[in-house]
Design a protein around this motif. Structure first.
Motif, mmCIF file in Angstrom:
data_model
loop_
_atom_site.group_PDB
_atom_site.id
_atom_site.type_symbol
_atom_site.label_atom_id
_atom_site.label_comp_id
_atom_site.label_asym_id
_atom_site.label_seq_id
_atom_site.Cartn_x
_atom_site.Cartn_y
_atom_site.Cartn_z
ATOM 1 N N GLY A 24 0.807 -1.213 0.000
ATOM 2 C CA GLY A 24 0.000 0.000 0.000
ATOM 3 C C GLY A 24 0.836 1.257 0.000
ATOM 4 O O GLY A 24 0.306 2.358 -0.128
ATOM 5 N N GLY A 25 2.147 1.116 0.158
ATOM 6 C CA GLY A 25 3.024 2.270 0.258
ATOM 7 C C GLY A 25 3.817 2.537 -1.005
ATOM 8 O O GLY A 25 3.360 2.318 -2.123
ATOM 9 N N LEU A 26 5.060 2.976 -0.825
ATOM 10 C CA LEU A 26 5.898 3.365 -1.955
ATOM 11 C C LEU A 26 6.349 2.180 -2.795
ATOM 12 O O LEU A 26 6.472 2.277 -4.015
ATOM 13 C CB LEU A 26 7.146 4.106 -1.441
ATOM 14 N N PHE A 27 6.631 1.065 -2.144
ATOM 15 C CA PHE A 27 7.246 -0.060 -2.837
ATOM 16 C C PHE A 27 6.354 -1.293 -2.738
ATOM 17 O O PHE A 27 5.816 -1.603 -1.685
ATOM 18 C CB PHE A 27 8.615 -0.357 -2.238
ATOM 19 N N ALA A 28 6.221 -1.998 -3.843
ATOM 20 C CA ALA A 28 5.369 -3.182 -3.892
ATOM 21 C C ALA A 28 6.212 -4.421 -4.137
ATOM 22 O O ALA A 28 7.345 -4.341 -4.559
ATOM 23 C CB ALA A 28 4.321 -3.036 -4.987
ATOM 24 N N GLY A 29 5.632 -5.563 -3.848
ATOM 25 C CA GLY A 29 6.329 -6.780 -4.250
ATOM 26 C C GLY A 29 6.285 -7.945 -3.304
ATOM 27 O O GLY A 29 5.983 -9.052 -3.732
ATOM 28 N N PRO A 30 6.529 -7.770 -1.998
ATOM 29 C CA PRO A 30 6.686 -8.963 -1.152
ATOM 30 C C PRO A 30 5.366 -9.679 -0.910
ATOM 31 O O PRO A 30 4.372 -9.076 -0.567
ATOM 32 C CB PRO A 30 7.238 -8.398 0.159
ATOM 33 N N THR A 31 5.370 -10.942 -1.145
ATOM 34 C CA THR A 31 4.216 -11.772 -0.810
ATOM 35 C C THR A 31 4.740 -12.971 -0.037
ATOM 36 O O THR A 31 4.760 -12.975 1.176
ATOM 37 C CB THR A 31 3.462 -12.219 -2.075
ATOM 38 N N ARG A 32 5.238 -13.973 -0.767
ATOM 39 C CA ARG A 32 5.790 -15.158 -0.118
ATOM 40 C C ARG A 32 7.315 -15.141 -0.163
ATOM 41 O O ARG A 32 7.965 -16.175 -0.189
ATOM 42 C CB ARG A 32 5.234 -16.414 -0.791
ATOM 43 N N THR A 33 7.885 -13.950 -0.170
ATOM 44 C CA THR A 33 9.331 -13.788 -0.180
ATOM 45 C C THR A 33 9.681 -12.517 0.585
ATOM 46 O O THR A 33 8.831 -11.624 0.728
ATOM 47 C CB THR A 33 9.882 -13.689 -1.616
ATOM 48 N N LEU A 34 10.904 -12.434 1.062
ATOM 49 C CA LEU A 34 11.342 -11.217 1.744
ATOM 50 C C LEU A 34 11.839 -10.165 0.757
ATOM 51 O O LEU A 34 12.111 -9.028 1.143
ATOM 52 C CB LEU A 34 12.466 -11.538 2.743
ATOM 53 N N HIS A 35 11.958 -10.536 -0.510
ATOM 54 C CA HIS A 35 12.488 -9.598 -1.492
ATOM 55 C C HIS A 35 11.470 -8.500 -1.800
ATOM 56 O O HIS A 35 10.264 -8.725 -1.745
ATOM 57 C CB HIS A 35 12.848 -10.334 -2.784
ATOM 58 N N ILE A 36 11.973 -7.302 -2.088
ATOM 59 C CA ILE A 36 11.129 -6.163 -2.439
ATOM 60 C C ILE A 36 11.488 -5.725 -3.852
ATOM 61 O O ILE A 36 12.667 -5.642 -4.208
ATOM 62 C CB ILE A 36 11.320 -5.001 -1.442
ATOM 63 N N ASN A 37 10.483 -5.427 -4.640
ATOM 64 C CA ASN A 37 10.694 -5.052 -6.031
ATOM 65 C C ASN A 37 11.087 -3.575 -6.121
ATOM 66 O O ASN A 37 10.305 -2.723 -6.546
ATOM 67 C CB ASN A 37 9.435 -5.322 -6.846
ATOM 68 N N ALA A 38 12.289 -3.257 -5.685
ATOM 69 C CA ALA A 38 12.766 -1.880 -5.675
ATOM 70 C C ALA A 38 14.289 -1.881 -5.555
ATOM 71 O O ALA A 38 14.909 -2.920 -5.320
ATOM 72 C CB ALA A 38 12.153 -1.116 -4.504
ATOM 73 N N LYS A 39 14.874 -0.698 -5.723
ATOM 74 C CA LYS A 39 16.304 -0.551 -5.508
ATOM 75 C C LYS A 39 16.571 -0.361 -4.017
ATOM 76 O O LYS A 39 15.842 0.366 -3.334
ATOM 77 C CB LYS A 39 16.837 0.649 -6.290
ATOM 78 N N VAL A 40 17.618 -1.005 -3.529
ATOM 79 C CA VAL A 40 17.937 -0.919 -2.107
ATOM 80 C C VAL A 40 18.124 0.526 -1.678
ATOM 81 O O VAL A 40 17.610 0.956 -0.631
ATOM 82 C CB VAL A 40 19.206 -1.740 -1.789
ATOM 83 N N ASP A 41 18.844 1.317 -2.467
ATOM 84 C CA ASP A 41 19.100 2.706 -2.101
ATOM 85 C C ASP A 41 17.814 3.519 -2.013
ATOM 86 O O ASP A 41 17.702 4.433 -1.186
ATOM 87 C CB ASP A 41 20.057 3.363 -3.105
#
Length: 237
Positions: A24-41
């Motif tokens: 719901g925020g700035l970055f989307a992606g995590p469902t069944r993983t800890l990974h986030i669909n974004a750049k770390v920085d």
């Protein structure tokens, strides 16, 4: 993404937490993983640093531990004055002179203003949840606290802190397990959890971005095989 960054086996129920907050925020992606669909920085700069003042491991753990302490719980109920509204009220009230604070007319004006703030929050949060989500009037009005606002932020922020390298994978899963334990001790199902979280968000941010969060919540509640749908059983004691 879940195949490329697989989650640890046995963590499926814990991974159900934090999904709503991040998507719901700035970055989307995590469902069944800890990974986030974004750049770390970007996660570090635009979320953890600017929003939370998290810059390193120490500040990450301090923030996560504060969220886990559930400061939102102040005997909240729909029929009472919302804690955040009361805080806003008293912050402004303290700026009045001692004479104004004792003036019955002035007091009545501030009490009415506080009641209006409270009513606006009810209309925004409860009305939209009733209209958009498969929730009954009883489920919405049965709200007893807004602890899920902090619980979901605890889980989502833990995932971001791990993604940023501020906490270890073990520590992240520990925070997720803590979030799950706090949630299942307070709510009977995902619907109760959602009402608590969404109301807490409106208390803090009014209607800003509310529809976007409703969209994410609707997907989690109503999409077959969503991570919430798959983990309905975690509420069984």
């Amino acid at each position: 993404m879940e195949q490329q960054y697989p989650a640890r086996a046995g963590e499926e129920k814990n991974l159900a937490f934090g999904v709503l907050f991040i998507n719901g925020g700035l970055f989307a992606g995590p469902t069944r993983t800890l990974h986030i669909n974004a750049k770390v920085d970007d996660v570090k700069k635009y979320d953890l640093d600017q929003y939370w003042d998290i810059k390193d491991t120490d500040s990450a753990k301090e923030t996560l531990n504060q969220l886990a302490s559930l400061p939102s719980n102040n005997g909240f109920s729909p029929s009472s004055i919302y804690s955040a509204s009361a805080k806003t009220f008293f912050t402004h009230f303290e700026k009045l002179s001692p004479e104004q604070q004792k003036d019955p007319a002035e007091l009545n004006k501030w009490v009415q203003a506080l009641e209006q703030i409270n009513q606006n929050i009810k209309v925004e949060a409860f009305g939209k949840m009733y209209e958009r989500l498969s929730l009954s009037y009883q489920q919405i009005m049965g709200l007893q606290n807004i602890d899920a606002w902090d619980i979901e932020r605890l889980a989502g922020t833990a995932r971001k802190c791990y993604f940023a390298g501020y906490i270890t994978e073990d520590e992240c899963y520990q925070y997720l397990a803590q979030a799950r334990s706090l949630a299942t001790a307070r709510y009977a199902n995902w619907q109760e959890y959602l009402v608590s979280f969404m109301t807490g968000r409106v208390v803090c941010y009014k209607e800003t971005g509310f529809d976007q969060w409703i969209d994410v919540a609707q997907g989690l509640l109503e999409t077959p095989n969503s991570i919430w749908d798959q983990n309905k059983g975690l509420w069984t004691k």
